[in-house]
Design a protein around this motif. Structure first.
Motif, PDB file in Angstrom:
ATOM      1  N   VAL A 219       0.840  -1.214   0.000  1.00 47.80           N
ATOM      2  CA  VAL A 219       0.000   0.000   0.000  1.00 47.80           C
ATOM      3  C   VAL A 219       0.871   1.260   0.000  1.00 47.80           C
ATOM      4  CG1 VAL A 219      -1.812   1.274   1.228  1.00 47.80           C
ATOM      5  CG2 VAL A 219      -1.881  -1.226   1.147  1.00 47.80           C
ATOM      6  N   ALA A 220       1.880   1.305   0.877  1.00 52.74           N
ATOM      7  CA  ALA A 220       2.736   2.502   0.937  1.00 52.74           C
ATOM      8  C   ALA A 220       3.516   2.669  -0.366  1.00 52.74           C
ATOM      9  CB  ALA A 220       3.692   2.404   2.124  1.00 52.74           C
ATOM     10  N   ALA A 221       3.989   1.563  -0.926  1.00 47.72           N
ATOM     11  CA  ALA A 221       4.735   1.645  -2.198  1.00 47.72           C
ATOM     12  C   ALA A 221       3.834   2.184  -3.304  1.00 47.72           C
ATOM     13  CB  ALA A 221       5.284   0.267  -2.575  1.00 47.72           C
ATOM     14  N   LEU A 222       2.586   1.715  -3.330  1.00 47.35           N
ATOM     15  CA  LEU A 222       1.632   2.187  -4.334  1.00 47.35           C
ATOM     16  C   LEU A 222       1.350   3.683  -4.159  1.00 47.35           C
ATOM     17  CD1 LEU A 222      -0.485   1.808  -6.557  1.00 47.35           C
ATOM     18  CD2 LEU A 222      -2.037   0.870  -4.852  1.00 47.35           C
ATOM     19  N   GLU A 223       1.166   4.107  -2.906  1.00 45.11           N
ATOM     20  CA  GLU A 223       0.872   5.532  -2.673  1.00 45.11           C
ATOM     21  C   GLU A 223       2.066   6.414  -3.046  1.00 45.11           C
ATOM     22  OE1 GLU A 223      -2.664   5.058   0.643  1.00 45.11           O
ATOM     23  OE2 GLU A 223      -0.700   5.707   1.342  1.00 45.11           O
ATOM     24  N   LEU A 224       3.274   5.916  -2.793  1.00 41.39           N
ATOM     25  CA  LEU A 224       4.460   6.669  -3.216  1.00 41.39           C
ATOM     26  C   LEU A 224       4.495   6.806  -4.734  1.00 41.39           C
ATOM     27  CD1 LEU A 224       6.853   5.329  -0.567  1.00 41.39           C
ATOM     28  CD2 LEU A 224       7.254   7.567  -1.549  1.00 41.39           C
TER      29      LEU A 224
END
Ligand SMILES: NC(=O)c1ccc[n+]([C@@H]2O[C@H](COP(=O)([O-])OP(=O)(O)OC[C@H]3O[C@@H](n4cnc5c(N)ncnc54)[C@H](O)[C@@H]3O)[C@@H](O)[C@H]2O)c1
Length: 252
Positions: free
Chosen positions: A118-123
């Motif tokens: 999720v964090a990688a996608l948001e970045l």
């Protein structure tokens, strides 16, 4: 010698140790301006200064937990305001809990998905907006060979890395019209701090693992960093949506 990433503004997550630290050093040596993200405060300051001096560039530590979307957005906006562009993102930060199926714990699985996916996608989402303004950019996501080959004791972790490969391929198609390339690097077993801890704790037979690596040795953080530098650079300008294995030709 030509510096592969001269003047490129690069964001690298999970930069305080292991593979992330090696990527920062590789990129700095190749002339990049590096924003080194990690959730741990203070531990990169001295090293970042040394790197900046040694490679005649700027390595800037950014203390940020990538699951804090508000904090990440603020940090990225400040970088864009300062530099006027954003060329490269390496989504390297990751967490792993090694558990056999019967021992999987929901909280650990959720944390792995929050950080690794999720964090990688948001970045990617945030950075792509800045990259699109200049119609160019390169995103490199760190996956794992476990996503492709499978690995006992890593069912949940390997699922997060499988997700990274899927989102890399779809994002590559979606972002290509904006001049943004998206690729993944899938390391095999890499000798990092985390690896050493794991094998000390589990007492796994590492020699047996090495026997299944055709090139006959474990990977180094530098092996992975070299692949990331290539994919981030103009030399890879016709490469997108790919998963580059850096695993010594392994069969786990
Ligand atoms: N070491 C291996 O054998 C191996 C193999 C395949 C893939 N990988 C992947 O490569 C990447 C790096 O692996 P490593 O072995 O260097 O890991 P590591 O645990 O040594 O380092 C990870 C870094 O990420 C940081 N981090 C973790 N969660 C964070 C968060 N929420 N916000 C900001 N920073 C955070 C940690 O503080 C740490 O500095 C990971 O994505 C991992 O899954 C590693």
């Amino acid at each position: 010698m030509e510096r592969l990433l001269k003047g490129k503004v690069c964001v690298i997550t999970g930069a305080a140790q292991g593979i992330g630290k090696a990527i920062v050093e590789r990129f700095a040596e190749d002339g990049a301006v590096v924003y080194a993200f990690d959730r741990r405060e203070g531990i990169m300051d001295q090293w970042a200064e040394t790197c900046s001096e040694s490679y005649a560039t700027r390595v800037i530590p950014v203390c940020c937990d990538i699951t804090d979307s508000g904090g990440v957005k603020k940090a990225l906006m400040a970088i864009y305001k300062q530099e006027g562009k954003m060329d490269v993102l390496v989504n390297n930060a990751g967490v792993v809990f090694n558990r056999k199926i019967g021992m999987i714990v929901r909280e650990e699985t959720e944390l792995m998905f929050r950080v690794n996916v999720v964090a990688a996608l948001e970045l990617m989402q945030l950075v792509a907006r800045f990259m699109a303004r200049n119609e160019c950019g390169s995103i490199v996501n760190i996956a794992s060979v476990t996503a492709v080959l499978g690995s006992p004791g890593q069912v949940a972790y390997s699922a997060t890395k499988g997700a990274i490969i899927s989102l890399t391929k779809s994002a590559a198609k979606e972002l290509a019209p904006q001049g943004i390339r998206v690729n993944a690097v899938a390391p095999g077993i890499v000798k990092t701090e985390r690896f050493t801890e794991l094998y000390e704790v589990t007492g796994d037979k590492i020699d047996e693992r090495i026997n299944r690596i055709a090139l006959g040795r474990l990977g180094t953080p530098e092996d992975v960093a070299n692949a990331c530098a290539f994919l981030a650079s103009e030399r890879a300008s016709y490469i997108s949506g790919q998963v580059l294995g850096v695993d010594g030709c392994a069969s786990i």
